[in-house]
Design a protein around this motif. Structure first.
Motif, short mmCIF file in Angstrom:
data_model
loop_
_atom_site.label_atom_id
_atom_site.label_comp_id
_atom_site.label_asym_id
_atom_site.label_seq_id
_atom_site.Cartn_x
_atom_site.Cartn_y
_atom_site.Cartn_z
N VAL A 170 0.72 -1.19 -0.08
CA VAL A 170 -0.13 0.07 0.08
C VAL A 170 0.84 1.17 0.11
N TRP A 171 1.95 1.14 -0.49
CA TRP A 171 2.85 2.41 -0.73
C TRP A 171 2.23 3.09 -2.03
N GLU A 172 2.25 4.45 -1.91
CA GLU A 172 1.66 5.00 -2.90
C GLU A 172 2.25 4.66 -4.13
N HIS A 173 3.48 4.36 -4.34
CA HIS A 173 4.05 3.84 -5.71
C HIS A 173 3.41 2.75 -6.29
N ALA A 174 2.75 1.88 -5.37
CA ALA A 174 1.89 0.91 -6.03
C ALA A 174 0.71 1.16 -6.73
N TYR A 175 0.31 2.32 -6.47
CA TYR A 175 -1.21 2.53 -7.07
C TYR A 175 -1.45 3.97 -7.38
N TYR A 176 -0.45 5.13 -7.13
CA TYR A 176 -0.71 6.44 -7.23
C TYR A 176 -0.90 6.77 -8.66
N LEU A 177 -0.26 6.18 -9.91
CA LEU A 177 -0.52 6.50 -11.18
C LEU A 177 -2.04 6.35 -11.79
N ASN A 178 -2.62 5.25 -11.21
CA ASN A 178 -3.91 4.90 -11.74
C ASN A 178 -4.86 5.38 -10.67
N TYR A 179 -4.80 5.34 -9.38
CA TYR A 179 -5.84 5.59 -8.22
C TYR A 179 -5.53 6.81 -7.50
N GLN A 180 -4.33 7.63 -7.81
CA GLN A 180 -4.00 8.87 -6.97
C GLN A 180 -4.42 8.57 -5.48
N ASN A 181 -5.25 9.31 -5.05
CA ASN A 181 -5.46 9.23 -3.49
C ASN A 181 -6.58 8.05 -3.08
N ARG A 182 -7.21 7.27 -4.08
CA ARG A 182 -8.13 6.47 -4.01
C ARG A 182 -7.64 4.96 -3.57
N ARG A 183 -6.91 4.92 -2.40
CA ARG A 183 -6.32 3.55 -1.85
C ARG A 183 -7.28 2.78 -1.81
N PRO A 184 -8.53 2.92 -1.16
CA PRO A 184 -9.61 1.85 -0.98
C PRO A 184 -10.07 1.11 -2.25
N ASP A 185 -9.97 1.97 -3.51
CA ASP A 185 -10.26 1.67 -4.93
C ASP A 185 -9.21 0.48 -5.20
N TYR A 186 -7.83 0.96 -4.93
CA TYR A 186 -6.76 0.09 -5.28
C TYR A 186 -7.06 -1.41 -4.28
N ILE A 187 -7.36 -1.31 -3.26
CA ILE A 187 -7.68 -2.31 -2.46
C ILE A 187 -8.59 -3.37 -3.16
N ASP A 188 -9.81 -2.93 -3.39
CA ASP A 188 -10.69 -3.34 -3.83
C ASP A 188 -10.45 -4.26 -5.10
N ALA A 189 -9.68 -3.46 -6.14
CA ALA A 189 -9.32 -4.33 -7.28
C ALA A 189 -8.35 -5.25 -7.25
N PHE A 190 -7.44 -5.12 -6.11
CA PHE A 190 -6.55 -6.18 -5.77
C PHE A 190 -7.24 -7.57 -5.72
N PHE A 191 -8.57 -7.61 -5.05
CA PHE A 191 -9.07 -8.87 -5.00
C PHE A 191 -9.49 -9.65 -6.31
N ASN A 192 -9.47 -8.82 -7.25
CA ASN A 192 -9.84 -9.43 -8.76
C ASN A 192 -8.61 -10.12 -9.18
N VAL A 193 -7.49 -9.86 -8.39
CA VAL A 193 -6.17 -10.70 -9.15
C VAL A 193 -5.38 -11.57 -8.10
N ILE A 194 -5.83 -11.67 -7.14
CA ILE A 194 -5.30 -12.48 -5.99
C ILE A 194 -5.28 -14.07 -6.44
N ASN A 195 -4.04 -14.65 -6.74
CA ASN A 195 -3.66 -15.87 -7.30
C ASN A 195 -3.91 -16.84 -5.83
N TRP A 196 -5.02 -17.19 -5.74
CA TRP A 196 -5.58 -18.14 -4.51
C TRP A 196 -4.92 -19.57 -4.67
#
Ligand code: MN3
Length: 216
Positions: A170-196
């Protein structure tokens, strides 16, 4: 033998739109590479240069003061990102099955309870850090977060007692280009790509590892 950035098993654009190609390229090729370069600069020529990375960061107390902080930050960075790339997949998302799902249900009520708990840990980590799902010594599952590049394996240094099987940067470098300040949206999207499948593999490995540690 120096530490190396592992190759991605998918293209930079493979996780889009959840994580965009430019972020993946810079994150893997620049940020992770910088942690590895600084880690190597700290340990090259020492007796620690050939240790498996998870072993190295599990034993920070044994390191001389002169390199301990560099290994904590950059060895942590290498270990954390190496796990991160593997627990994502373009074919990810959904829910785990079998024993891992049973353990999630036991610890969090159901999968949705896990998602809430993990997302909260990721969203409330102030500043830079990571959210984790890990296995405790009694083999139950645990959610926690760490600051900076700290990893739960840094026992005695980090208050996050588990073997990590899933991690989210959850460093800003992990999401800032696409999500800017919207860390919760990035967290939501992560669940779409988790390799269970990979997380299940990590879970099984951690059970073997913690059982061996108790026996030794
Ligand atoms: Mn990162």
């Amino acid at each position: 033998m120096s530490y190396e950035v592992p190759q991605l098993e998918y293209g930079f654009d493979a996780l889009a739109p959840s994580i965009d190609a430019k972020t993946m390229e810079i994150h893997h090729g620049k940020h992770h590479a910088a942690y590895v370069a600084k880690l190597n600069a700290a340990v090259d020529g020492t007796e620690w240069q050939d240790q498996p990375i998870n072993e190295l960061i599990s034993n920070l107390q044994q390191l001389p003061d002169s390199i301990r902080a560099a290994v904590r930050n950059n060895g942590g960075g290498h270990a954390n990102h190496s796990l991160f790339w593997e627990v994502m997949s373009p074919n990810g998302g959904g829910e785990p099955t079998g024993e891992l799902l049973d353990k999630i249900n036991t610890a969090f009520g159901d999968f949705s309870g896990f998602k809430t708990s993990f997302s909260e840990a990721a969203a409330t980590r102030f500043g830079s850090g990571w959210a984790w799902l890990g296995v405790q010594s009694d083999h139950s599952l645990y959610v926690c977060s760490t600051p900076n590049q700290d990893n739960p394996l840094m026992t005695g240094v980090v208050d996050c007692p588990c073997i990590p099987i899933l991690g989210l940067d959850v460093w800003e470098h992990a999401y800032y280009l696409n999500y800017q300040n919207r860390r919760p949206d990035y967290i939501d999207a992560f669940f779409n790509v988790i390799n269970w499948d990979k997380v299940t593999h990590n879970y099984n490995q951690s059970i073997v590892q913690s059982t061996a540690e108790v026996a030794s």
